[in-house]
Design a protein around this motif. Structure first.
Motif, PDB file in Angstrom:
ATOM      1  N   PRO A 147      17.759 -31.739  53.303  1.00 59.00           N
ATOM      2  CA  PRO A 147      17.594 -31.739  51.843  1.00 59.00           C
ATOM      3  C   PRO A 147      16.677 -30.610  51.374  1.00 59.00           C
ATOM      4  CG  PRO A 147      17.478 -33.975  52.680  1.00 59.00           C
ATOM      5  CD  PRO A 147      17.507 -33.055  53.870  1.00 59.00           C
ATOM      6  N   GLN A 148      15.686 -30.269  52.178  1.00 60.31           N
ATOM      7  CA  GLN A 148      14.789 -29.183  51.802  1.00 60.31           C
ATOM      8  C   GLN A 148      15.556 -27.867  51.654  1.00 60.31           C
ATOM      9  OE1 GLN A 148      14.226 -31.315  54.397  1.00 60.31           O
ATOM     10  NE2 GLN A 148      12.650 -32.561  53.426  1.00 60.31           N
ATOM     11  N   SER A 149      16.524 -27.636  52.543  1.00 54.86           N
ATOM     12  CA  SER A 149      17.345 -26.421  52.452  1.00 54.86           C
ATOM     13  C   SER A 149      18.180 -26.420  51.175  1.00 54.86           C
ATOM     14  CB  SER A 149      18.280 -26.298  53.657  1.00 54.86           C
ATOM     15  OG  SER A 149      17.551 -26.100  54.833  1.00 54.86           O
ATOM     16  N   VAL A 150      18.795 -27.558  50.873  1.00 58.28           N
ATOM     17  CA  VAL A 150      19.616 -27.655  49.668  1.00 58.28           C
ATOM     18  C   VAL A 150      18.748 -27.469  48.425  1.00 58.28           C
ATOM     19  CG1 VAL A 150      21.066 -29.205  48.289  1.00 58.28           C
ATOM     20  CG2 VAL A 150      21.384 -29.072  50.771  1.00 58.28           C
ATOM     21  N   LEU A 151      17.556 -28.083  48.433  1.00 55.36           N
ATOM     22  CA  LEU A 151      16.666 -27.967  47.272  1.00 55.36           C
ATOM     23  C   LEU A 151      16.108 -26.550  47.118  1.00 55.36           C
ATOM     24  CD1 LEU A 151      14.848 -31.388  47.548  1.00 55.36           C
ATOM     25  CD2 LEU A 151      16.645 -30.740  45.919  1.00 55.36           C
ATOM     26  N   LYS A 152      16.155 -25.777  48.201  1.00 55.11           N
ATOM     27  CA  LYS A 152      15.689 -24.390  48.142  1.00 55.11           C
ATOM     28  C   LYS A 152      16.842 -23.423  47.839  1.00 55.11           C
ATOM     29  CE  LYS A 152      13.344 -20.927  50.930  1.00 55.11           C
ATOM     30  NZ  LYS A 152      12.882 -20.586  52.271  1.00 55.11           N
ATOM     31  N   GLU A 153      17.995 -23.639  48.497  1.00 59.73           N
ATOM     32  CA  GLU A 153      19.116 -22.702  48.413  1.00 59.73           C
ATOM     33  C   GLU A 153      20.180 -23.088  47.399  1.00 59.73           C
ATOM     34  OE1 GLU A 153      20.793 -22.134  52.330  1.00 59.73           O
ATOM     35  OE2 GLU A 153      18.803 -22.340  53.222  1.00 59.73           O
ATOM     36  N   GLY A 154      20.301 -24.367  47.090  1.00 58.84           N
ATOM     37  CA  GLY A 154      21.373 -24.847  46.224  1.00 58.84           C
ATOM     38  C   GLY A 154      22.449 -25.548  47.037  1.00 58.84           C
ATOM     39  N   LEU A 155      23.399 -26.097  46.340  1.00 56.42           N
ATOM     40  CA  LEU A 155      24.490 -26.848  46.965  1.00 56.42           C
ATOM     41  C   LEU A 155      25.769 -26.027  46.842  1.00 56.42           C
ATOM     42  CD1 LEU A 155      25.150 -29.594  48.289  1.00 56.42           C
ATOM     43  CD2 LEU A 155      25.576 -30.485  45.987  1.00 56.42           C
ATOM     44  N   ASN A 156      26.387 -25.773  47.989  1.00 60.47           N
ATOM     45  CA  ASN A 156      27.644 -25.027  48.013  1.00 60.47           C
ATOM     46  C   ASN A 156      28.475 -25.531  49.187  1.00 60.47           C
ATOM     47  OD1 ASN A 156      26.867 -23.565  50.442  1.00 60.47           O
ATOM     48  ND2 ASN A 156      25.559 -22.305  49.135  1.00 60.47           N
ATOM     49  N   HIS A 157      29.598 -24.892  49.451  1.00 58.03           N
ATOM     50  CA  HIS A 157      30.480 -25.370  50.514  1.00 58.03           C
ATOM     51  C   HIS A 157      29.829 -25.302  51.899  1.00 58.03           C
ATOM     52  CE1 HIS A 157      31.316 -21.055  50.860  1.00 58.03           C
ATOM     53  NE2 HIS A 157      31.828 -21.310  52.047  1.00 58.03           N
ATOM     54  N   LYS A 158      28.804 -24.487  52.060  1.00 54.35           N
ATOM     55  CA  LYS A 158      28.116 -24.397  53.350  1.00 54.35           C
ATOM     56  C   LYS A 158      27.014 -25.439  53.493  1.00 54.35           C
ATOM     57  CE  LYS A 158      29.087 -19.533  53.972  1.00 54.35           C
ATOM     58  NZ  LYS A 158      28.553 -18.178  53.997  1.00 54.35           N
ATOM     59  N   THR A 159      26.412 -25.831  52.382  1.00 57.14           N
ATOM     60  CA  THR A 159      25.315 -26.804  52.447  1.00 57.14           C
ATOM     61  C   THR A 159      25.768 -28.219  52.070  1.00 57.14           C
ATOM     62  OG1 THR A 159      24.609 -26.289  50.175  1.00 57.14           O
ATOM     63  CG2 THR A 159      23.540 -25.073  51.972  1.00 57.14           C
ATOM     64  N   ALA A 160      27.005 -28.354  51.622  1.00 55.84           N
ATOM     65  CA  ALA A 160      27.530 -29.664  51.232  1.00 55.84           C
ATOM     66  C   ALA A 160      27.722 -30.556  52.461  1.00 55.84           C
ATOM     67  CB  ALA A 160      28.861 -29.503  50.503  1.00 55.84           C
ATOM     68  N   THR A 161      27.647 -31.844  52.239  1.00 55.00           N
ATOM     69  CA  THR A 161      27.880 -32.815  53.302  1.00 55.00           C
ATOM     70  C   THR A 161      29.308 -32.683  53.810  1.00 55.00           C
ATOM     71  OG1 THR A 161      26.311 -34.319  52.284  1.00 55.00           O
ATOM     72  CG2 THR A 161      27.882 -35.291  53.823  1.00 55.00           C
ATOM     73  N   LYS A 162      29.467 -32.607  55.112  1.00 57.47           N
ATOM     74  CA  LYS A 162      30.793 -32.422  55.705  1.00 57.47           C
ATOM     75  C   LYS A 162      31.602 -33.720  55.764  1.00 57.47           C
ATOM     76  CE  LYS A 162      29.685 -28.184  56.414  1.00 57.47           C
ATOM     77  NZ  LYS A 162      29.141 -27.698  55.174  1.00 57.47           N
ATOM     78  N   TRP A 163      31.003 -34.834  55.363  1.00 54.74           N
ATOM     79  CA  TRP A 163      31.707 -36.113  55.367  1.00 54.74           C
ATOM     80  C   TRP A 163      32.889 -36.104  54.409  1.00 54.74           C
ATOM     81  CZ3 TRP A 163      32.312 -39.825  51.490  1.00 54.74           C
ATOM     82  CH2 TRP A 163      32.804 -41.057  51.919  1.00 54.74           C
ATOM     83  N   TYR A 164      32.747 -35.389  53.302  1.00 57.44           N
ATOM     84  CA  TYR A 164      33.818 -35.308  52.316  1.00 57.44           C
ATOM     85  C   TYR A 164      34.993 -34.516  52.882  1.00 57.44           C
ATOM     86  CZ  TYR A 164      30.605 -36.658  48.499  1.00 57.44           C
ATOM     87  OH  TYR A 164      29.738 -37.308  47.670  1.00 57.44           O
ATOM     88  N   LEU A 165      36.173 -35.026  52.671  1.00 53.99           N
ATOM     89  CA  LEU A 165      37.392 -34.342  53.095  1.00 53.99           C
ATOM     90  C   LEU A 165      37.834 -33.407  51.975  1.00 53.99           C
ATOM     91  CD1 LEU A 165      39.745 -34.177  55.138  1.00 53.99           C
ATOM     92  CD2 LEU A 165      40.832 -35.995  53.820  1.00 53.99           C
ATOM     93  N   ASN A 166      38.197 -32.184  52.294  1.00 52.56           N
ATOM     94  CA  ASN A 166      38.683 -31.225  51.304  1.00 52.56           C
ATOM     95  C   ASN A 166      40.203 -31.267  51.308  1.00 52.56           C
ATOM     96  OD1 ASN A 166      39.489 -28.908  49.877  1.00 52.56           O
ATOM     97  ND2 ASN A 166      37.596 -27.854  50.393  1.00 52.56           N
ATOM     98  N   SER A 167      40.769 -31.989  50.365  1.00 52.62           N
ATOM     99  CA  SER A 167      42.219 -32.187  50.315  1.00 52.62           C
ATOM    100  C   SER A 167      42.985 -30.893  50.147  1.00 52.62           C
ATOM    101  CB  SER A 167      42.578 -33.142  49.182  1.00 52.62           C
ATOM    102  OG  SER A 167      41.933 -34.377  49.370  1.00 52.62           O
ATOM    103  N   GLY A 168      42.416 -29.944  49.447  1.00 54.19           N
ATOM    104  CA  GLY A 168      43.086 -28.662  49.259  1.00 54.19           C
ATOM    105  C   GLY A 168      43.235 -27.876  50.539  1.00 54.19           C
ATOM    106  N   ASN A 169      42.466 -28.242  51.569  1.00 51.24           N
ATOM    107  CA  ASN A 169      42.561 -27.569  52.865  1.00 51.24           C
ATOM    108  C   ASN A 169      43.310 -28.380  53.913  1.00 51.24           C
ATOM    109  OD1 ASN A 169      41.343 -25.151  52.237  1.00 51.24           O
ATOM    110  ND2 ASN A 169      39.297 -25.871  52.729  1.00 51.24           N
TER     111      ASN A 169
END
Length: 158
Positions: free
Chosen positions: A18-40
């Motif tokens: 969470p410290q990284s996300v709170l410092k860098e922001g939330l994007n596809h690299k810092t997002a939780t991988k639990w979510y499935l990306n249906s478009g992919n």
């Protein structure tokens, strides 16, 4: 209005602190991988049936999911900050996932439309977040954010 993104810590997931996300922001690299990306799930079909004249920013390679409601703690909470948030019908995603789960053979899920038809319907279900909230054309929304959430907008809720 706030959006939410679950934080999952388990052995199978790449843990982004969470410290990284709170410092860098939330994007596809810092997002939780639990979510499935249906478009992919089936990238070749996603590309083939992509409607013409869509903006280039609609790219599932950089997209990550968010939710309209918080599920369980911990999670990230942030305000709606962009127009680059789209909503798709999660019921269609579930049917596409059924093909992926079955290795593409479809034998366990008789009666499903073809992957091609499902992808056409998936794209047809696309709404902006504002359009979705005004009309609610389906009950099971799948939200994608197509740009980084700035760190200064994110709250970590434990």
């Amino acid at each position: 209005m706030f959006l939410y993104h679950m934080v999952i810590h388990n052995e199978n997931d790449v843990n982004i602190s969470p410290q990284s996300v709170l410092k860098e922001g939330l994007n596809h690299k810092t997002a939780t991988k639990w979510y499935l990306n249906s478009g992919n799930l089936f990238p070749e079909l996603t590309f083939r049936f992509r409607p013409e004249n869509l903006p280039k920013w609609i790219d599932f390679k950089v997209a990550f999911k968010a939710d309209l409601e918080a599920y369980e703690k911990p999670y990230y909470r942030f305000p709606v900050f962009s127009d680059k948030i789209l909503v798709f019908n999660r019921d269609i995603s579930s049917e596409l996932f059924a093909y992926k789960y079955d290795g593409g053979r479809g034998r366990f899920f008789e009666g499903l439309p073809s992957k091609e038809d499902l992808m056409k319907h998936y794209w047809a279900s696309m709404n902006t977040l504002n359009e979705f909230l005004k009309n609610k054309p389906f009950n099971n929304p799948e939200l994608y954010i197509f740009e980084q959430v700035p760190a200064k907008l994110i709250d970590y809720i434990e």
